[in-house]
Design a protein around this motif. Structure first.
Motif, mmCIF file in Angstrom:
data_model
loop_
_atom_site.group_PDB
_atom_site.id
_atom_site.type_symbol
_atom_site.label_atom_id
_atom_site.label_comp_id
_atom_site.label_asym_id
_atom_site.label_seq_id
_atom_site.Cartn_x
_atom_site.Cartn_y
_atom_site.Cartn_z
ATOM 1 N N LYS A 243 0.825 -1.210 0.000
ATOM 2 C CA LYS A 243 0.000 0.000 0.000
ATOM 3 C C LYS A 243 0.855 1.254 0.000
ATOM 4 C CE LYS A 243 -3.926 -2.176 0.079
ATOM 5 N NZ LYS A 243 -4.801 -2.183 -1.101
ATOM 6 N N GLY A 244 2.094 1.084 0.464
ATOM 7 C CA GLY A 244 3.028 2.197 0.400
ATOM 8 C C GLY A 244 2.869 3.190 1.529
ATOM 9 N N PRO A 245 3.927 3.956 1.789
ATOM 10 C CA PRO A 245 3.858 4.991 2.815
ATOM 11 C C PRO A 245 3.013 6.164 2.336
ATOM 12 C CG PRO A 245 5.931 5.118 1.627
ATOM 13 C CD PRO A 245 5.233 3.887 1.129
ATOM 14 N N LYS A 246 2.541 6.968 3.273
ATOM 15 C CA LYS A 246 1.758 8.151 2.928
ATOM 16 C C LYS A 246 2.350 9.348 3.669
ATOM 17 C CE LYS A 246 -2.983 9.825 2.376
ATOM 18 N NZ LYS A 246 -4.417 9.579 2.610
ATOM 19 N N PRO A 247 3.488 9.847 3.171
ATOM 20 C CA PRO A 247 4.153 10.964 3.844
ATOM 21 C C PRO A 247 3.334 12.246 3.773
ATOM 22 C CG PRO A 247 5.162 10.552 1.722
ATOM 23 C CD PRO A 247 4.196 9.430 1.954
ATOM 24 N N ALA A 248 3.551 13.094 4.753
ATOM 25 C CA ALA A 248 2.856 14.383 4.795
ATOM 26 C C ALA A 248 3.365 15.281 3.669
ATOM 27 C CB ALA A 248 3.091 15.053 6.142
ATOM 28 N N ILE A 249 2.520 16.222 3.263
ATOM 29 C CA ILE A 249 2.912 17.188 2.230
ATOM 30 C C ILE A 249 3.727 18.287 2.898
ATOM 31 C CG2 ILE A 249 2.069 18.892 0.575
ATOM 32 C CD1 ILE A 249 -0.378 17.109 0.182
ATOM 33 N N ARG A 250 4.998 18.364 2.537
ATOM 34 C CA ARG A 250 5.919 19.316 3.171
ATOM 35 C C ARG A 250 6.263 20.500 2.269
ATOM 36 N NH1 ARG A 250 7.645 14.219 4.949
ATOM 37 N NH2 ARG A 250 7.605 13.997 7.225
ATOM 38 N N VAL A 251 5.912 20.401 1.004
ATOM 39 C CA VAL A 251 6.187 21.482 0.056
ATOM 40 C C VAL A 251 4.873 21.937 -0.551
ATOM 41 C CG1 VAL A 251 7.415 22.131 -2.048
ATOM 42 C CG2 VAL A 251 8.436 20.471 -0.471
ATOM 43 N N THR A 252 4.611 23.229 -0.528
ATOM 44 C CA THR A 252 3.367 23.777 -1.062
ATOM 45 C C THR A 252 3.672 24.905 -2.042
ATOM 46 O OG1 THR A 252 3.082 25.516 0.614
ATOM 47 C CG2 THR A 252 2.281 23.295 1.172
ATOM 48 N N PRO A 253 2.701 25.306 -2.858
ATOM 49 C CA PRO A 253 2.925 26.412 -3.797
ATOM 50 C C PRO A 253 3.386 27.701 -3.123
ATOM 51 C CG PRO A 253 0.965 25.198 -4.417
ATOM 52 C CD PRO A 253 1.396 24.641 -3.090
ATOM 53 N N ALA A 254 2.928 27.933 -1.897
ATOM 54 C CA ALA A 254 3.326 29.147 -1.185
ATOM 55 C C ALA A 254 4.838 29.225 -0.995
ATOM 56 C CB ALA A 254 2.622 29.209 0.166
ATOM 57 N N ASP A 255 5.498 28.082 -0.911
ATOM 58 C CA ASP A 255 6.955 28.064 -0.756
ATOM 59 C C ASP A 255 7.659 28.670 -1.958
ATOM 60 O OD1 ASP A 255 6.851 26.774 1.750
ATOM 61 O OD2 ASP A 255 6.624 24.821 0.778
ATOM 62 N N TYR A 256 6.977 28.702 -3.097
ATOM 63 C CA TYR A 256 7.539 29.271 -4.325
ATOM 64 C C TYR A 256 6.781 30.529 -4.749
ATOM 65 C CZ TYR A 256 9.740 24.717 -4.331
ATOM 66 O OH TYR A 256 10.455 23.596 -3.963
ATOM 67 N N HIS A 257 6.041 31.104 -3.808
ATOM 68 C CA HIS A 257 5.273 32.327 -4.044
ATOM 69 C C HIS A 257 4.281 32.153 -5.198
ATOM 70 C CE1 HIS A 257 8.161 34.152 -1.314
ATOM 71 N NE2 HIS A 257 9.147 33.717 -2.088
ATOM 72 N N LEU A 258 3.657 30.990 -5.241
ATOM 73 C CA LEU A 258 2.659 30.688 -6.260
ATOM 74 C C LEU A 258 1.284 30.582 -5.617
ATOM 75 C CD1 LEU A 258 4.593 27.897 -8.202
ATOM 76 C CD2 LEU A 258 4.223 30.250 -8.964
ATOM 77 N N GLN A 259 0.289 31.105 -6.304
ATOM 78 C CA GLN A 259 -1.083 30.992 -5.836
ATOM 79 C C GLN A 259 -1.726 29.773 -6.474
ATOM 80 O OE1 GLN A 259 -3.043 34.724 -6.655
ATOM 81 N NE2 GLN A 259 -2.294 35.637 -4.748
ATOM 82 N N ASN B 212 3.866 12.467 -3.163
ATOM 83 C CA ASN B 212 2.645 13.261 -3.256
ATOM 84 C C ASN B 212 2.909 14.462 -4.154
ATOM 85 O OD1 ASN B 212 3.799 15.384 -1.559
ATOM 86 N ND2 ASN B 212 3.397 14.024 0.178
ATOM 87 N N LYS B 213 1.889 15.280 -4.320
ATOM 88 C CA LYS B 213 1.990 16.401 -5.258
ATOM 89 C C LYS B 213 3.080 17.394 -4.879
ATOM 90 C CE LYS B 213 -2.018 18.828 -3.129
ATOM 91 N NZ LYS B 213 -2.458 17.780 -2.186
ATOM 92 N N GLY B 214 3.372 17.516 -3.588
ATOM 93 C CA GLY B 214 4.419 18.424 -3.156
ATOM 94 C C GLY B 214 5.794 18.006 -3.655
ATOM 95 N N GLU B 215 6.023 16.692 -3.730
ATOM 96 C CA GLU B 215 7.306 16.178 -4.207
ATOM 97 C C GLU B 215 7.524 16.495 -5.682
ATOM 98 O OE1 GLU B 215 9.843 14.476 -2.467
ATOM 99 O OE2 GLU B 215 8.711 15.402 -0.846
ATOM 100 N N VAL B 216 6.439 16.528 -6.446
ATOM 101 C CA VAL B 216 6.551 16.869 -7.870
ATOM 102 C C VAL B 216 6.691 18.379 -8.040
ATOM 103 C CG1 VAL B 216 5.537 16.570 -10.155
ATOM 104 C CG2 VAL B 216 5.093 14.877 -8.375
ATOM 105 N N LEU B 217 6.001 19.122 -7.189
ATOM 106 C CA LEU B 217 6.060 20.587 -7.248
ATOM 107 C C LEU B 217 7.490 21.092 -7.144
ATOM 108 C CD1 LEU B 217 4.648 23.415 -7.150
ATOM 109 C CD2 LEU B 217 4.593 23.138 -4.664
#
Length: 282
Positions: free
Chosen positions: A24-40, A77-82
């Motif tokens: 099933k795999g791990p489910k790490p928390a999202i640690r990177v968000t668009p705000a970190d790159y000043h994106l809305q 998760n999506k943060g890792e791709v961001l």
């Protein structure tokens, strides 16, 4: 004697259950968000054909009608791709997707076997809620995400171009390697039993969703990115995928990079390669 047989059966069932849990795999928390790159970003909710609620980020670019859907790998998760691709927001609309069982999405990971339905939901969302952003859609998939992206592109079409990073040729082969490397679970009988159960439940062979059976059906331009030192998805297997592709294609092997580390090792060359590919094909 009968007791011994029961004990063996119980042990085997326990090990299979453990293998299922590990898969099933791990489910790490999202640690990177668009705000970190000043994106809305707009948080979006999608519902798949099999009724699983997914979450994503839509980052709009007022000067573009072109959209890239970005799909993460197993245990990501999506943060890792961001953090690998945030710079694309200066030119395109970006939809970062949490696949089933990852990030903020519901459900359980299917390790690439059903995640194409997640991409289908994302495309349908764009067509319904933002039709002006759905005229030219590209897909960018990493590892598991590349399997889902390639299967969707091969079976549904309508994709302008496709990036496959750290992709795998055979599902059984990568499952065997991953389970042994991460949990020391042997392929036979445990992983083989798990795959048999998944095939029985889906009514399809797992290799149906692997690049060995989808690559030849892809008709849009493809950029493959593979790490030279990738032990989970070796370059030799990537070359097999590349040979099956009939559309315009390029295989970039990143020197010294392992699985999922192409962006770190590639650095500026990685950014340039992805930027140029989208400039030329989207």
């Amino acid at each position: 004697m009968l007791i011994a047989v029961y004990v063996v059966i119980i042990i085997l069932l326990s090990l299979v259950c453990w293998a299922v849990w590990v898969s099933k795999g791990p489910k790490p928390a999202i640690r990177v968000t668009p705000a970190d790159y000043h994106l809305q970003a707009q948080t979006v909710s999608l519902v798949t054909a099999d009724q699983i609620t997914l979450e994503g980020w839509l980052i709009k670019n007022a000067n573009s009608t072109k959209t890239i859907i970005l799909v993460h790998g197993f245990g990501m998760n999506k943060g890792e791709v961001l953090k690998r691709t945030y710079y694309l927001a200066t030119t395109y609309n970006l939809l970062y997707l949490d696949c089933r069982g990852a990030g903020d999405s519901a459900g359980h990971s299917e390790a690439g076997l059903q995640e194409s339905k997640d991409i289908e939901a994302a495309v349908q969302y764009l067509r319904t809620a933002h039709p002006h952003l759905s005229q030219q859609i590209a897909l960018y998939g990493i590892s598991m995400g590349s399997a889902a992206a390639s299967y969707y592109t091969a079976t549904q079409g309508g994709i302008k171009c496709l990036i496959l990073e750290s992709s795998y040729f055979s599902f059984k082969n990568v499952a065997k390697r991953w389970m042994w490397r991460h949990a020391k679970v042997p392929y036979f009988p445990l992983v083989a039993s798990l795959i048999f159960w998944k095939e029985y439940r889906m009514g399809q062979k797992v290799e149906t969703f692997a690049l060995q059976n989808t690559a030849s059906q892809i008709t849009c331009p493809v950029l493959m990115i593979q790490g030279e030192k990738d032990k989970l998805a070796p370059v030799a297997k990537a070359q097999k995928t590349y040979n099956l592709l009939t559309a315009p294609k390029e295989l970039w092997v990143v020197p010294q990079a392992g699985h999922l580390s192409c962006y770190k090792v590639g650095g500026a060359a990685y950014v340039d390669k992805i930027t140029r590919f989208f400039q030329e094909n989207l």
